[in-house]
Design a protein around this motif. Structure first.
Motif, PDB file in Angstrom:
ATOM      1  N   GLU A 159       0.861  -1.274  -0.011  1.00  0.00           N
ATOM      2  CA  GLU A 159      -0.095  -0.188   0.199  1.00  0.00           C
ATOM      3  C   GLU A 159       0.907   1.250   0.226  1.00  0.00           C
ATOM      4  O   GLU A 159       1.962   1.255   0.672  1.00  0.00           O
ATOM      5  CB  GLU A 159      -0.827  -0.157   1.171  1.00  0.00           C
ATOM      6  N   ASP A 171       0.372   5.579   0.085  1.00  0.00           N
ATOM      7  CA  ASP A 171      -0.470   6.947   0.371  1.00  0.00           C
ATOM      8  C   ASP A 171       0.391   7.958  -0.182  1.00  0.00           C
ATOM      9  O   ASP A 171       1.472   8.265   0.061  1.00  0.00           O
ATOM     10  CB  ASP A 171      -0.566   7.038   1.965  1.00  0.00           C
ATOM     11  N   LEU A 172      -0.136   8.458  -1.486  1.00  0.00           N
ATOM     12  CA  LEU A 172       0.650   9.403  -2.177  1.00  0.00           C
ATOM     13  C   LEU A 172       0.455  10.896  -1.353  1.00  0.00           C
ATOM     14  O   LEU A 172       1.258  11.988  -1.921  1.00  0.00           O
ATOM     15  CB  LEU A 172       0.065   9.663  -3.488  1.00  0.00           C
ATOM     16  N   ASP A 173      -0.106  10.978  -0.232  1.00  0.00           N
ATOM     17  CA  ASP A 173       0.262  12.133   0.711  1.00  0.00           C
ATOM     18  C   ASP A 173       1.505  12.002   1.314  1.00  0.00           C
ATOM     19  O   ASP A 173       2.058  12.987   2.199  1.00  0.00           O
ATOM     20  CB  ASP A 173      -1.116  12.308   1.410  1.00  0.00           C
ATOM     21  N   GLN A 174       2.071  10.466   1.443  1.00  0.00           N
ATOM     22  CA  GLN A 174       3.111  10.419   2.288  1.00  0.00           C
ATOM     23  C   GLN A 174       4.338   9.858   1.423  1.00  0.00           C
ATOM     24  O   GLN A 174       5.692   9.997   1.770  1.00  0.00           O
ATOM     25  CB  GLN A 174       2.960   9.248   3.128  1.00  0.00           C
ATOM     26  N   THR A 215      -3.690   5.204  -2.553  1.00  0.00           N
ATOM     27  CA  THR A 215      -4.688   6.216  -2.001  1.00  0.00           C
ATOM     28  C   THR A 215      -4.157   7.597  -2.323  1.00  0.00           C
ATOM     29  O   THR A 215      -3.105   7.702  -2.455  1.00  0.00           O
ATOM     30  CB  THR A 215      -5.097   5.789  -0.828  1.00  0.00           C
ATOM     31  N   ASN A 216      -5.145   8.577  -1.983  1.00  0.00           N
ATOM     32  CA  ASN A 216      -4.864   9.848  -2.168  1.00  0.00           C
ATOM     33  C   ASN A 216      -4.157  10.419  -3.292  1.00  0.00           C
ATOM     34  O   ASN A 216      -3.207  11.067  -3.302  1.00  0.00           O
ATOM     35  CB  ASN A 216      -3.750  10.496  -0.806  1.00  0.00           C
ATOM     36  N   THR A 217      -4.727   9.959  -4.401  1.00  0.00           N
ATOM     37  CA  THR A 217      -4.127  10.337  -5.718  1.00  0.00           C
ATOM     38  C   THR A 217      -4.155  11.812  -6.100  1.00  0.00           C
ATOM     39  O   THR A 217      -3.511  12.352  -6.656  1.00  0.00           O
ATOM     40  CB  THR A 217      -4.712   9.423  -6.707  1.00  0.00           C
ATOM     41  N   LYS A 218      -5.560  12.379  -5.801  1.00  0.00           N
ATOM     42  CA  LYS A 218      -5.937  13.616  -5.825  1.00  0.00           C
ATOM     43  C   LYS A 218      -5.858  14.406  -7.288  1.00  0.00           C
ATOM     44  O   LYS A 218      -4.742  15.351  -7.339  1.00  0.00           O
ATOM     45  CB  LYS A 218      -5.218  14.527  -4.856  1.00  0.00           C
ATOM     46  N   ARG A 235      -3.280  13.423  -9.338  1.00  0.00           N
ATOM     47  CA  ARG A 235      -1.705  13.676  -9.651  1.00  0.00           C
ATOM     48  C   ARG A 235      -1.529  12.821 -10.921  1.00  0.00           C
ATOM     49  O   ARG A 235      -2.111  12.010 -11.371  1.00  0.00           O
ATOM     50  CB  ARG A 235      -1.016  12.941  -8.583  1.00  0.00           C
ATOM     51  N   ASP A 273      -7.294   4.209  -5.861  1.00  0.00           N
ATOM     52  CA  ASP A 273      -8.452   4.928  -5.002  1.00  0.00           C
ATOM     53  C   ASP A 273      -8.494   6.284  -5.374  1.00  0.00           C
ATOM     54  O   ASP A 273      -7.504   6.878  -4.400  1.00  0.00           O
ATOM     55  CB  ASP A 273      -8.735   4.346  -3.634  1.00  0.00           C
ATOM     56  N   GLY A 274      -9.199   6.902  -6.038  1.00  0.00           N
ATOM     57  CA  GLY A 274      -9.291   8.383  -6.366  1.00  0.00           C
ATOM     58  C   GLY A 274      -8.955   8.784  -7.887  1.00  0.00           C
ATOM     59  O   GLY A 274      -8.857   7.791  -8.658  1.00  0.00           O
TER      60      GLY A 274
END
Length: 228
Positions: free
Chosen positions: A3, A5-8, A33-36, A38, A54-55
């Motif tokens: 996994e 997290d693209l915020d991290q 996750t947290n693709t937003k 990008r 996811d996103g």
């Protein structure tokens, strides 16, 4: 499951992990996750892994994909699955311009609508769109199949070569050298198989029309100059 997290984590690090043969083994499972929105997420995969995104994603998601099964739980920007070689990319939302452009193989499933130039210069990919597609789709499409369960915009199949186009709804207009062709039994069988691969079982193949090249623009001819 692996996994990210693209915020991290940086996209560069995530893509590098997907390219690492010691981690990205066949049948391994991945989630990001947290693709937003990008850009360039999951580009250049070369393993038969399973990736869940996811996103919403931006430009060129899953570009140059080879072997992987990628599911995007969101909408995507321009160039999804651009130049894909094999594998499957599924978009649960809508796709922006030139989805599946120049792709040589694999299957692209778009469960929403696709914008303009869907399948432009496709070279062997199969694309199934459950909704509508925009103008200039399948422009200069060389081979492969494009299935549209909704409507198609203007200039469908302009200057195409040997790609097969199946449209269930209305076509705003056909591009240069694109004509409607008979739906023979072999085409109905091919279309049914494509729909089943996209998990579509409630649509009758009899509702589709087939389009392809009139083959008058393969080589320059002064008599056809007005059509180029």
């Amino acid at each position: 499951m692996n996994e990210f997290d693209l915020d991290q984590s940086k996209i560069r690090d995530f893509n590098a992990a997907l390219h690492n043969p010691s981690k990205a083994t066949d049948q391994s499972t991945w989630k990001v996750t947290n693709t937003k929105g990008r850009h360039a997420i999951a580009v250049g995969i070369n393993s038969a892994l399973n990736l869940q995104i996811d996103g919403h994603v931006g430009y060129y998601c899953a570009g140059m994909n080879q072997k992987a099964n990628v599911t995007i739980n969101g909408h995507c920007g321009a160039g999804v699955a651009e130049n894909m070689m094999s594998g499957t990319v599924t978009v649960k939302g809508n796709a922006s311009q030139y989805a599946g452009a120049t792709a040589h193989g694999g299957l692209l499933i778009i469960e929403g609508d696709a914008s303009s130039r869907c399948g432009i210069s496709m070279k062997g990919i199969d694309i199934v769109v459950k909704g509508n597609i925009g103008h200039m789709s399948a422009f200069m499409a060389q081979t492969g199949r494009l299935v549209v369960c909704g409507d198609a915009g203007d200039a469908l199949g302009d200057s195409l070569y040997e790609a097969r186009l199946y449209v269930r709804g209305k076509v705003a207009s056909l591009g240069a050298d694109c004509i409607e062709k008979p739906m023979k039994e072999e085409h109905k069988t091919e279309l049914k198989e494509l729909l089943e691969r996209a998990n579509i079982t409630d649509i009758n193949v009899e509702e589709f029309h087939r389009y392809g090249s009139a083959r008058t623009l393969y080589n320059f001819n002064i008599d056809n100059v007005g059509s180029y």
